[in-house]
Design a protein around this motif. Structure first.
Motif, PDB file in Angstrom:
ATOM      1  N   ASN A   1       0.881  -1.327  -0.022  1.00 46.73           N
ATOM      2  CA  ASN A   1      -0.019  -0.017   0.121  1.00 46.73           C
ATOM      3  C   ASN A   1       0.856   1.226   0.087  1.00 46.73           C
ATOM      4  OD1 ASN A   1      -2.640  -1.010   0.196  1.00 46.73           O
ATOM      5  ND2 ASN A   1      -1.951  -2.047   2.099  1.00 46.73           N
ATOM      6  N   TYR A   2       0.623   2.109  -1.086  1.00 45.38           N
ATOM      7  CA  TYR A   2       1.240   3.574  -0.906  1.00 45.38           C
ATOM      8  C   TYR A   2       0.193   4.686  -0.934  1.00 45.38           C
ATOM      9  CZ  TYR A   2       5.163   0.884  -2.846  1.00 45.38           C
ATOM     10  OH  TYR A   2       6.216   0.124  -3.127  1.00 45.38           O
ATOM     11  N   VAL A   3       0.402   5.468   0.022  1.00 40.57           N
ATOM     12  CA  VAL A   3      -0.571   6.623   0.506  1.00 40.57           C
ATOM     13  C   VAL A   3       0.047   7.888   0.122  1.00 40.57           C
ATOM     14  CG1 VAL A   3      -2.127   7.370   1.856  1.00 40.57           C
ATOM     15  CG2 VAL A   3      -1.965   5.028   2.035  1.00 40.57           C
ATOM     16  N   TYR A   4      -0.339   8.640  -0.743  1.00 39.99           N
ATOM     17  CA  TYR A   4      -0.033  10.124  -0.786  1.00 39.99           C
ATOM     18  C   TYR A   4      -0.911  10.985   0.196  1.00 39.99           C
ATOM     19  CZ  TYR A   4       2.367   8.515  -5.055  1.00 39.99           C
ATOM     20  OH  TYR A   4       3.239   7.573  -6.040  1.00 39.99           O
ATOM     21  N   HIS A   5      -0.243  11.685   0.857  1.00 39.59           N
ATOM     22  CA  HIS A   5      -1.036  12.629   1.840  1.00 39.59           C
ATOM     23  C   HIS A   5      -0.637  13.845   1.442  1.00 39.59           C
ATOM     24  CE1 HIS A   5      -1.649   9.464   4.901  1.00 39.59           C
ATOM     25  NE2 HIS A   5      -0.737   8.976   4.665  1.00 39.59           N
ATOM     26  N   PHE A   6      -1.624  14.853   1.582  1.00 41.63           N
ATOM     27  CA  PHE A   6      -1.212  16.184   0.929  1.00 41.63           C
ATOM     28  C   PHE A   6      -1.912  17.046   2.225  1.00 41.63           C
ATOM     29  CE2 PHE A   6      -2.318  13.702  -2.721  1.00 41.63           C
ATOM     30  CZ  PHE A   6      -1.356  14.346  -3.330  1.00 41.63           C
ATOM     31  N   TYR A   7      -1.020  18.279   2.462  1.00 36.88           N
ATOM     32  CA  TYR A   7      -1.093  19.199   3.578  1.00 36.88           C
ATOM     33  C   TYR A   7      -1.054  20.458   3.108  1.00 36.88           C
ATOM     34  CZ  TYR A   7       0.419  14.902   5.751  1.00 36.88           C
ATOM     35  OH  TYR A   7       0.544  13.563   6.415  1.00 36.88           O
ATOM     36  N   GLY A   8      -1.827  21.430   3.936  1.00 36.05           N
ATOM     37  CA  GLY A   8      -1.941  22.757   3.764  1.00 36.05           C
ATOM     38  C   GLY A   8      -3.184  23.124   3.235  1.00 36.05           C
ATOM     39  N   GLU A   9      -3.506  24.362   3.020  1.00 33.28           N
ATOM     40  CA  GLU A   9      -4.848  24.862   2.399  1.00 33.28           C
ATOM     41  C   GLU A   9      -4.670  25.541   0.910  1.00 33.28           C
ATOM     42  OE1 GLU A   9      -7.891  24.768   3.932  1.00 33.28           O
ATOM     43  OE2 GLU A   9      -6.908  23.931   5.483  1.00 33.28           O
ATOM     44  N   ASN A  10      -5.527  25.056   0.296  1.00 30.55           N
ATOM     45  CA  ASN A  10      -5.468  25.379  -1.265  1.00 30.55           C
ATOM     46  C   ASN A  10      -6.691  26.310  -1.354  1.00 30.55           C
ATOM     47  OD1 ASN A  10      -5.335  25.451  -4.086  1.00 30.55           O
ATOM     48  ND2 ASN A  10      -4.721  23.447  -4.221  1.00 30.55           N
ATOM     49  N   GLN A  11      -6.259  27.619  -1.879  1.00 26.35           N
ATOM     50  CA  GLN A  11      -7.203  28.555  -2.095  1.00 26.35           C
ATOM     51  C   GLN A  11      -7.659  28.686  -3.628  1.00 26.35           C
ATOM     52  OE1 GLN A  11      -8.588  29.981   0.505  1.00 26.35           O
ATOM     53  NE2 GLN A  11      -7.175  29.002   1.672  1.00 26.35           N
ATOM     54  N   SER A  12      -7.169  27.768  -4.365  1.00 27.18           N
ATOM     55  CA  SER A  12      -7.105  27.803  -5.793  1.00 27.18           C
ATOM     56  C   SER A  12      -8.581  27.094  -6.097  1.00 27.18           C
ATOM     57  CB  SER A  12      -6.102  26.979  -6.663  1.00 27.18           C
ATOM     58  OG  SER A  12      -5.034  27.619  -6.245  1.00 27.18           O
ATOM     59  N   SER A  13      -9.318  27.469  -7.312  1.00 25.25           N
ATOM     60  CA  SER A  13     -10.517  26.777  -7.602  1.00 25.25           C
ATOM     61  C   SER A  13      -9.791  25.554  -8.741  1.00 25.25           C
ATOM     62  CB  SER A  13     -11.403  27.673  -8.557  1.00 25.25           C
ATOM     63  OG  SER A  13     -10.661  28.296  -9.638  1.00 25.25           O
ATOM     64  N   LEU A  14     -10.698  24.469  -8.836  1.00 27.16           N
ATOM     65  CA  LEU A  14     -10.219  23.523  -9.709  1.00 27.16           C
ATOM     66  C   LEU A  14     -10.127  23.945 -11.332  1.00 27.16           C
ATOM     67  CD1 LEU A  14      -9.764  20.168  -9.614  1.00 27.16           C
ATOM     68  CD2 LEU A  14     -12.070  19.877 -10.463  1.00 27.16           C
TER      69      LEU A  14
ATOM     70  N   LEU B   1      -9.270   3.202 -18.935  1.00 28.95           N
ATOM     71  CA  LEU B   1      -8.458   4.007 -18.677  1.00 28.95           C
ATOM     72  C   LEU B   1      -9.248   5.024 -17.679  1.00 28.95           C
ATOM     73  CD1 LEU B   1      -5.513   6.021 -20.289  1.00 28.95           C
ATOM     74  CD2 LEU B   1      -7.506   7.398 -19.497  1.00 28.95           C
ATOM     75  N   LEU B   2      -8.695   5.378 -16.388  1.00 28.00           N
ATOM     76  CA  LEU B   2      -9.128   6.282 -15.570  1.00 28.00           C
ATOM     77  C   LEU B   2      -8.403   7.175 -15.319  1.00 28.00           C
ATOM     78  CD1 LEU B   2     -11.450   6.908 -13.537  1.00 28.00           C
ATOM     79  CD2 LEU B   2     -10.432   5.692 -11.526  1.00 28.00           C
ATOM     80  N   PHE B   3      -8.851   8.584 -15.744  1.00 26.50           N
ATOM     81  CA  PHE B   3      -7.748   9.724 -15.618  1.00 26.50           C
ATOM     82  C   PHE B   3      -8.244  10.766 -14.481  1.00 26.50           C
ATOM     83  CE2 PHE B   3      -7.161  14.338 -16.836  1.00 26.50           C
ATOM     84  CZ  PHE B   3      -6.279  14.397 -16.212  1.00 26.50           C
ATOM     85  N   GLU B   4      -7.486  11.199 -13.351  1.00 31.08           N
ATOM     86  CA  GLU B   4      -8.187  11.543 -12.312  1.00 31.08           C
ATOM     87  C   GLU B   4      -7.132  12.764 -11.767  1.00 31.08           C
ATOM     88  OE1 GLU B   4     -10.755   9.118  -9.257  1.00 31.08           O
ATOM     89  OE2 GLU B   4      -8.668   8.004  -9.626  1.00 31.08           O
ATOM     90  N   TYR B   5      -7.645  13.731 -11.203  1.00 26.17           N
ATOM     91  CA  TYR B   5      -6.944  14.743 -10.641  1.00 26.17           C
ATOM     92  C   TYR B   5      -7.715  15.395  -9.460  1.00 26.17           C
ATOM     93  CZ  TYR B   5      -9.223  18.182 -13.855  1.00 26.17           C
ATOM     94  OH  TYR B   5     -10.242  18.895 -14.887  1.00 26.17           O
ATOM     95  N   HIS B   6      -7.087  16.113  -8.505  1.00 20.23           N
ATOM     96  CA  HIS B   6      -7.489  16.645  -7.510  1.00 20.23           C
ATOM     97  C   HIS B   6      -6.620  17.663  -7.001  1.00 20.23           C
ATOM     98  CE1 HIS B   6     -10.099  12.883  -6.869  1.00 20.23           C
ATOM     99  NE2 HIS B   6      -8.959  12.361  -7.215  1.00 20.23           N
ATOM    100  N   LEU B   7      -7.392  18.778  -6.407  1.00 21.68           N
ATOM    101  CA  LEU B   7      -6.594  19.771  -5.618  1.00 21.68           C
ATOM    102  C   LEU B   7      -5.671  19.248  -4.603  1.00 21.68           C
ATOM    103  CD1 LEU B   7      -9.333  22.456  -5.477  1.00 21.68           C
ATOM    104  CD2 LEU B   7      -7.472  22.688  -6.843  1.00 21.68           C
ATOM    105  N   ILE B   8      -4.443  19.931  -4.323  1.00 19.21           N
ATOM    106  CA  ILE B   8      -3.629  19.253  -3.169  1.00 19.21           C
ATOM    107  C   ILE B   8      -4.044  19.980  -1.957  1.00 19.21           C
ATOM    108  CG2 ILE B   8      -1.500  19.556  -2.179  1.00 19.21           C
ATOM    109  CD1 ILE B   8      -0.299  18.811  -4.979  1.00 19.21           C
ATOM    110  N   ASP B   9      -4.856  19.706  -1.210  1.00 26.47           N
ATOM    111  CA  ASP B   9      -5.619  20.342   0.034  1.00 26.47           C
ATOM    112  C   ASP B   9      -5.474  19.435   1.103  1.00 26.47           C
ATOM    113  OD1 ASP B   9      -6.755  22.358   1.194  1.00 26.47           O
ATOM    114  OD2 ASP B   9      -8.648  22.129   0.149  1.00 26.47           O
TER     115      ASP B   9
END
Length: 148
Positions: free
Chosen positions: A20-33, A68-76
């Motif tokens: 299992n590999y988990v990417y954790h994201f920290y901090g506040e993201n004020q951007s819109s997607l 094919l599954l393409f995904e993206y998320h704000l780092i938040d």
């Protein structure tokens, strides 16, 4: 924990626990997607689903057994990406995606899904492709993803 996986003043970190590999994201993201699109996908794959939320998007392309599954998320704060690798002895490969490095989790079994994860730190976006296509095709698709 993989110390080489720390990035961007600890904006994100990758931990590994066996397969299992988990990417954790920290901090506040004020951007819109923003909108990202793959500018090339293999012939025959058709968009089947396109789901958008305030902090992410997932697009599924299908052609018979090919997916094919393409995904993206704000780092938040609290955002995570989890990848379950096929084999603890098969760690992710570092691959160049334009001007950033990504992690390719290859499944050695033909027809099974491999996963590519990369981070656009400038725009604070985590992107991934999960597909049963071959690794070269997955990397090519990732290199053709553009912000529109």
């Amino acid at each position: 924990m993989d110390n080489d996986a720390r990035a961007g003043f600890f904006k994100w970190i990758r931990e590994s626990f066996g397969i299992n590999y988990v990417y954790h994201f920290y901090g506040e993201n004020q951007s819109s997607l923003p909108t990202y699109e793959p500018r090339w996908i293999p012939h025959g794959l058709k968009k089947q689903e396109d789901n958008v939320s305030s902090n992410g998007r997932s697009v599924l392309f299908v052609n018979g057994e090919e997916q094919l599954l393409f995904e993206y998320h704000l780092i938040d704060e609290g955002t995570e990406i989890q990848v379950i690798a096929d084999d603890v002895d098969n760690p992710p490969k570092k691959v160049q995606i334009n001007n950033v490095m990504g992690d390719l989790y290859e499944d050695p079994d033909l027809g099974e899904a491999s996963v590519l994860v990369w981070i656009d730190e400038k725009n604070q976006i985590a992107l991934s492709i999960s597909s049963n296509l071959n690794s070269d095709q997955i990397i090519t698709i990732a290199k053709k993803v553009k912000k529109v």
